[in-house]
Design a protein around this motif. Structure first.
Motif, short mmCIF file in Angstrom:
data_model
loop_
_atom_site.label_atom_id
_atom_site.label_comp_id
_atom_site.label_asym_id
_atom_site.label_seq_id
_atom_site.Cartn_x
_atom_site.Cartn_y
_atom_site.Cartn_z
N ALA C 86 0.84 -1.21 0.00
CA ALA C 86 0.00 0.00 0.00
C ALA C 86 0.87 1.25 0.00
O ALA C 86 0.62 2.20 -0.76
CB ALA C 86 -0.93 0.00 1.21
N ALA C 87 1.90 1.26 0.83
CA ALA C 87 2.78 2.43 0.89
C ALA C 87 3.46 2.65 -0.46
O ALA C 87 3.56 3.78 -0.94
CB ALA C 87 3.81 2.25 1.99
N ALA C 88 3.89 1.56 -1.07
CA ALA C 88 4.57 1.68 -2.37
C ALA C 88 3.61 2.22 -3.43
O ALA C 88 3.99 3.07 -4.23
CB ALA C 88 5.12 0.32 -2.79
N ILE C 89 2.38 1.73 -3.42
CA ILE C 89 1.38 2.23 -4.39
C ILE C 89 1.19 3.72 -4.19
O ILE C 89 1.17 4.50 -5.14
CB ILE C 89 0.03 1.49 -4.23
N VAL C 152 10.32 -4.23 1.20
CA VAL C 152 9.09 -4.50 0.45
C VAL C 152 8.67 -3.26 -0.33
O VAL C 152 8.32 -3.34 -1.51
CB VAL C 152 7.95 -4.94 1.41
N ILE C 153 8.74 -2.10 0.31
CA ILE C 153 8.32 -0.86 -0.36
C ILE C 153 9.20 -0.59 -1.57
O ILE C 153 8.70 -0.34 -2.68
CB ILE C 153 8.37 0.33 0.62
N VAL C 154 10.51 -0.64 -1.37
CA VAL C 154 11.42 -0.29 -2.47
C VAL C 154 11.23 -1.25 -3.64
O VAL C 154 11.12 -0.83 -4.80
CB VAL C 154 12.89 -0.30 -1.98
N SER C 155 11.12 -2.55 -3.36
CA SER C 155 11.03 -3.48 -4.49
C SER C 155 9.66 -3.40 -5.17
O SER C 155 9.56 -3.56 -6.39
CB SER C 155 11.32 -4.92 -4.04
N THR C 156 8.60 -3.12 -4.39
CA THR C 156 7.29 -2.96 -5.02
C THR C 156 7.28 -1.73 -5.92
O THR C 156 6.72 -1.74 -7.02
CB THR C 156 6.19 -2.83 -3.95
N ARG C 157 7.92 -0.66 -5.46
CA ARG C 157 7.99 0.54 -6.30
C ARG C 157 8.73 0.26 -7.60
O ARG C 157 8.32 0.70 -8.67
CB ARG C 157 8.70 1.68 -5.55
N PHE C 191 2.91 -8.08 -10.72
CA PHE C 191 2.82 -9.13 -9.71
C PHE C 191 4.14 -9.89 -9.54
O PHE C 191 4.62 -10.08 -8.42
CB PHE C 191 1.70 -10.10 -10.09
N GLY C 192 4.73 -10.29 -10.66
CA GLY C 192 5.97 -11.07 -10.59
C GLY C 192 7.07 -10.30 -9.88
O GLY C 192 7.79 -10.85 -9.04
N GLY C 193 7.19 -9.02 -10.22
CA GLY C 193 8.23 -8.20 -9.60
C GLY C 193 8.00 -8.02 -8.12
O GLY C 193 8.93 -8.08 -7.31
N ILE C 194 6.74 -7.80 -7.74
CA ILE C 194 6.43 -7.62 -6.32
C ILE C 194 6.74 -8.91 -5.57
O ILE C 194 7.36 -8.89 -4.51
CB ILE C 194 4.94 -7.22 -6.14
N LEU C 195 6.32 -10.02 -6.17
CA LEU C 195 6.56 -11.32 -5.54
C LEU C 195 8.05 -11.54 -5.29
O LEU C 195 8.46 -11.97 -4.20
CB LEU C 195 6.01 -12.41 -6.45
N THR C 196 8.87 -11.23 -6.29
CA THR C 196 10.31 -11.39 -6.15
C THR C 196 10.81 -10.61 -4.93
O THR C 196 11.52 -11.15 -4.09
CB THR C 196 11.02 -10.85 -7.41
N GLY C 197 10.42 -9.34 -4.86
CA GLY C 197 10.88 -8.50 -3.76
C GLY C 197 10.42 -9.02 -2.42
O GLY C 197 11.19 -9.05 -1.45
N VAL C 198 9.17 -9.47 -2.37
CA VAL C 198 8.63 -9.94 -1.10
C VAL C 198 9.36 -11.20 -0.64
O VAL C 198 9.73 -11.33 0.54
CB VAL C 198 7.11 -10.20 -1.22
N ILE C 199 9.60 -12.12 -1.57
CA ILE C 199 10.29 -13.36 -1.17
C ILE C 199 11.70 -13.04 -0.68
O ILE C 199 12.16 -13.59 0.33
CB ILE C 199 10.33 -14.36 -2.35
N LEU C 200 12.39 -12.13 -1.37
CA LEU C 200 13.74 -11.77 -0.92
C LEU C 200 13.68 -11.15 0.47
O LEU C 200 14.53 -11.45 1.33
CB LEU C 200 14.39 -10.80 -1.91
N ALA C 201 12.69 -10.30 0.71
CA ALA C 201 12.56 -9.68 2.02
C ALA C 201 12.31 -10.74 3.09
O ALA C 201 12.88 -10.70 4.18
CB ALA C 201 11.42 -8.65 2.01
N LEU C 202 11.47 -11.72 2.75
CA LEU C 202 11.16 -12.76 3.73
C LEU C 202 12.36 -13.67 3.98
O LEU C 202 12.58 -14.14 5.09
CB LEU C 202 9.97 -13.59 3.25
N SER C 203 13.16 -13.88 2.94
CA SER C 203 14.34 -14.72 3.15
C SER C 203 15.32 -13.99 4.07
O SER C 203 16.06 -14.61 4.82
CB SER C 203 14.98 -15.10 1.81
N ARG C 204 15.29 -12.67 4.01
CA ARG C 204 16.08 -11.90 4.97
C ARG C 204 15.51 -12.10 6.38
O ARG C 204 16.25 -12.33 7.34
CB ARG C 204 16.04 -10.43 4.55
#
Lengths: 268, 292, 284
Positions: C86-89, C152-157, C191-204
């Protein structure tokens, strides 16, 4: 019609096909400090094709985008004057921009289908109006694709990605997408400039047919195209409307020297 | 109705983005309130001049220099290791390496930054320290050299990736101009590309320093828990971050002086990294304008 | 002539030096993983996964820590995902260039650089104490959610930015409102790009240790958490605890648990890279 209070006389109702007049009154546009349109007034006739020509940077695209308020998204955009559609100033405070854009469709320079299926592309405009009736959507999609002559080519591939189509097909799809919501006015911003000659010819035929039902304004850098398809032509130069007349007259016997220089290829 | 819905959504999105500001304010408030409490009991002059840090002993000293020296020492070793290696990698990848090699190697290098730090700690303690001891037997089992080197390995991709991006952003015309003058790749790299990309490279180094200063688990595991004011890389030290972990592992009463020490240590750490991050942000903004 | 030859030799020398540097990190990582495998692979069996922790190294398992990690990961996702996207949007699609946008931007870039242990101090004071969550799964998840929020914000943006402007133009020109454009076009397209960022954030997040130690997550928990308010441990803390024990058996345990943790991290990174590659093709 576009105003909120008249919302009930629905957007979808095609029986309401009135003749839409477009009118610009002393319009000035700035981008920051740059004066891009220097006070232009003109009337555009309904159910005709009007072409805007002129060298790049003359303001013809900016002017076109005033009629569906697409310039609103440019940060430094500012305007003065009035744009009237059937008597309503579309820059009034109580104008609903979304409803306006359903009335005034737009086709862009580069084909820009959504990264979705062909079906979803055409149905999009109806879906965002809240129409869920599957049968109705199906019919409109088919009808619109038939109008642009794409139906036979994509009939079996409606669920395939629109991005897989060729450039010319994509542009026809974009026109079908616009037709699906039954606008009265269609703005076209150099719709064939990214296409090959064969696709261009198809689109030109299509535009010519569409004029029966729609008021069409087309920006083109191609003077032959303007003379082939348009009824009236407006020549823009450096933010000014230099000459505006019947296409025949403007191309054979222009009043202004600048127009003549341009159409004879001495500059631009 | 629709206008209202749009408005509600926009507000909700706005609030979400304001949460990030709340987080920053929260961090600053939490750290400063507890730190102010701390400094009402401990002289700020002692805090900055005393060279001993023994809050958990009966003879209490609160000299942050003892922790700061540990932090700076381990970070310095890490940077001294990572900068030459990381920069060489970035220059090699952007100027020498075939494209396909670059494409495969970059995600692999970034894997180095994805490995959890507790894992690196294990590596430092169980592999690197014994290895160092086999060469220099006088090194103790906990030391800043081993922790620093392993931290250096971890931050290699921070430097190599960002610097490579910066080198990549230099317009090709500049590269062609240099080759046109007959320079070798090496001359081109060091005389033209590196100066042209210098701000991006500096940013990558600053971010790496900031990362090293804030790193916790590697130093907590491998550098020891003995705060001392020293720059000897062979003896046990304690960093600010390791101290916070050490206290957190124990049973510290809320409101006690020991509890407050971790916030005093925390705010020191925060100020350091905040300054570095702000600096790097400034340089990056300036750098972006240059090419736009 | 001589000078030119010297330059060419230097050029070649640097090339090999560059290759050596590039491989150095990877070789060290390989040595290290090899070492861990030798130490720990024999220790991994079903019992190791499903056993509760124990004072005896050979009977200890990672069950409670693994369950703790899963609990924390799920809750962190639930908290960080909606807020971050939401913040990124807002920042990417709604925010006009003004003072607020500059402040938000500087602030997020700064937050991304705050050491994780500081987030632990924030969580300790705000979630554990003031909001009285105690050292629970929930407190830990909130803390990690704040920690990964900037990522999450940076990668979603970035993902939203990659959607061509023509898609927005087309949607607006069809009479779509801003939110309709975001919801129907931009989110599906990115969607794909957001997913990538989120998974990387979660792996952190799954590898984070320090902030959870600071908020009081325990090294020894007798049972796996059964609610968000339960005490918990996570894999990295379990590993840390075993590393710091002197008996040799625990070193093996630590190595074995590291193998599991690395497996989780690498699989998450692999999935992220897969989605990124797949998604990047979409607009090209």
């Amino acid at each position: 019609m576009i105003k909120k209070k008249k919302k009930q006389d629905s957007i979808i109702d095609s029986s309401l096909k009135r003749k839409y007049k477009l009118q610009a009154k002393n319009v000035k546009v700035w981008y920051g400090d740059f004066l891009a349109i220097k006070g232009v007034s003109m009337d555009i006739k309904p159910n005709k094709i009007t072409a805007f020509i002129g060298p790049s940077g003359c303001g013809k695209s900016t002017f076109l985008r005033l009629f569906n308020r697409m310039n609103d998204y440019v940060d430094s955009f500012r305007m003065e004057g009035e744009i009237n559609i059937d008597g309503d100033n579309i820059y009034d405070k109580d104008i609903n921009v979304e409803l306006l854009r359903k009335q005034v469709g737009m086709v862009f320079q580069k084909p820009n289908p959504f990264p979705k299926s062909i079906y979803e592309n055409v149905a999009y405009g109806l879906k965002i109006q809240g129409i869920k009736d599957k049968k109705f959507l199906q019919e409109r999609v088919e009808e619109s694709l038939k109008q642009v002559g794409l139906w036979n080519e994509v009939e079996d591939d409606l669920n395939k990605s629109a991005l897989a189509l060729s450039g010319g097909q994509q542009q026809r799809l974009c026109i079908a997408r616009t037709l699906a919501v039954e606008p009265s006015i269609i703005l076209m911003d150099e719709p064939t400039s990214a296409l090959d000659p064969i696709s261009t010819a198809k689109i030109e035929d299509l535009i010519y047919q569409l004029k029966e039902k729609y008021t069409i304004v087309i920006v083109t850098h191609n003077m032959q195209q303007a003379s082939r398809i348009s009824d009236s032509t407006a020549f823009f130069y450096m933010g000014d409307l230099i000459e505006y007349d019947k296409t025949n007259k403007l191309f054979t016997n222009p009043e202004k020297e600048q127009t003549e220089n341009y159409i004879t290829g001495r500059f631009g | 109705m629709r206008k209202l819905k749009e408005l509600v959504i926009e507000r909700a999105l706005l609030i979400s983005s304001l949460i990030t500001i709340a987080v920053t304010i929260g961090i600053i408030l939490v750290l400063s309130i507890e730190a102010i409490n701390f400094f009402s009991e401990v002289s700020i002059i002692d805090f900055f001049t005393d060279t001993e840090w023994t809050p958990l002993f009966t003879d209490k000293h609160f000299g942050i220099l003892a922790l700061l020296s540990g932090t700076l020492l381990t970070s310095f070793i890490a940077i001294a290791f990572a900068v030459p290696v990381g920069l060489s990698i970035s220059i090699y990848l952007s100027e020498y390496a075939p494209k396909s090699f670059r494409r495969t190697i970059k995600p692999l290098l970034e894997l180095l930054a994805a490995v959890p730090t507790v894992v690196y700690g294990f590596f430092a303690l169980m592999v690197v320290t014994p290895f160092l001891q086999s060469i220099f037997p006088e090194i103790s089992s906990f030391n800043s050299l081993s922790a620093g080197i392993v931290m250096g390995i971890m931050i290699i991709p921070y430097i190599s990736s960002l610097s490579e991006d910066a080198l990549h952003a230099v317009p090709d015309s500049l590269r062609e101009a240099a080759y046109g003058m007959g320079s070798t790749k090496l001359q081109n790299a060091f005389k033209v590309m590196v100066p042209a990309a210098s701000s991006g490279i500096v940013v990558s180094i600053i971010l790496a320093i900031s990362r090293a200063i804030g790193e916790t688990m590697i130093v907590a595991i491998a550098a020891g828990q003995q705060p001392r004011f020293t720059f000897d890389p062979t003896v046990p030290v304690e960093t600010i971050t390791a101290y916070i972990v050490q206290v957190s592992l124990g049973d510290v009463q809320h409101g006690s002086l020991e509890y407050k020490t971790i916030f005093a240590a925390g705010i020191t750490l925060f100020i350091f990294t905040f300054l570095l991050n702000t600096l790097s942000y400034r340089i990056r903004k300036k750098f972006q304008e240059k090419y736009e | 002539m001589n000078n030119i030859r010297k330059n060419r030799i230097k050029d070649q020398a640097f090339k090999y030096w560059g290759i050596a540097c590039t491989l150095l990190g990877l070789v060290l990582l390989a040595i290290f993983i090899g070492n861990i495998l030798i130490d720990g692979i024999m220790r991994i069996d079903w019992d190791f996964i499903v056993n509760l922790p124990s004072r005896k190294a050979e009977r200890s398992g990672i069950y409670t820590a693994l369950m703790g990690s899963i609990w924390v990961l799920l809750l962190t996702t639930l908290i960080a995902l909606p807020v971050g996207i939401a913040a990124a949007i807002y920042l990417e699609e709604y925010n006009k260039k003004n003072k607020l946008s500059t402040i938000l931007e500087v602030n997020i870039s700064n937050l991304a650089g705050v050491p994780s242990v500081i987030y632990g101090l924030l969580g300790l004071e705000v979630f554990v104490r003031i909001m009285e969550m105690g050292s629970s799964v929930l407190a830990g998840s909130f803390t990690l959610a704040l920690l990964i929020l900037p990522i999450v914000i940076v990668s979603t943006r970035e993902a939203l930015k990659a959607v061509p402007k023509s898609v927005r133009d087309a949607s607006f020109a069809m009479g779509a409102s801003k939110w309709q454009t975001v919801y129907h076009q931009l989110l599906p397209a990115s969607f794909g790009g957001i997913l990538t960022g989120v998974i990387l954030a979660l792996s952190r997040a799954v590898g984070e240790t320090a902030p959870l130690i600071v908020i009081g997550a325990l090294a020894y928990v007798p049972f796996a958490p059964s609610s968000a308010m339960d005490e918990f441990s996570v894999l990295p803390i379990q590993i840390f605890n075993w590393i710091t024990r002197p008996q040799h058996g625990f070193v093996e345990n630590a190595a074995a648990a590291i193998i599991i943790l690395l497996l989780i991290t690498f699989v998450m990174n692999g999935i992220a890279v897969y989605f990124r590659n797949k998604w990047q093709k979409k607009f090209k």
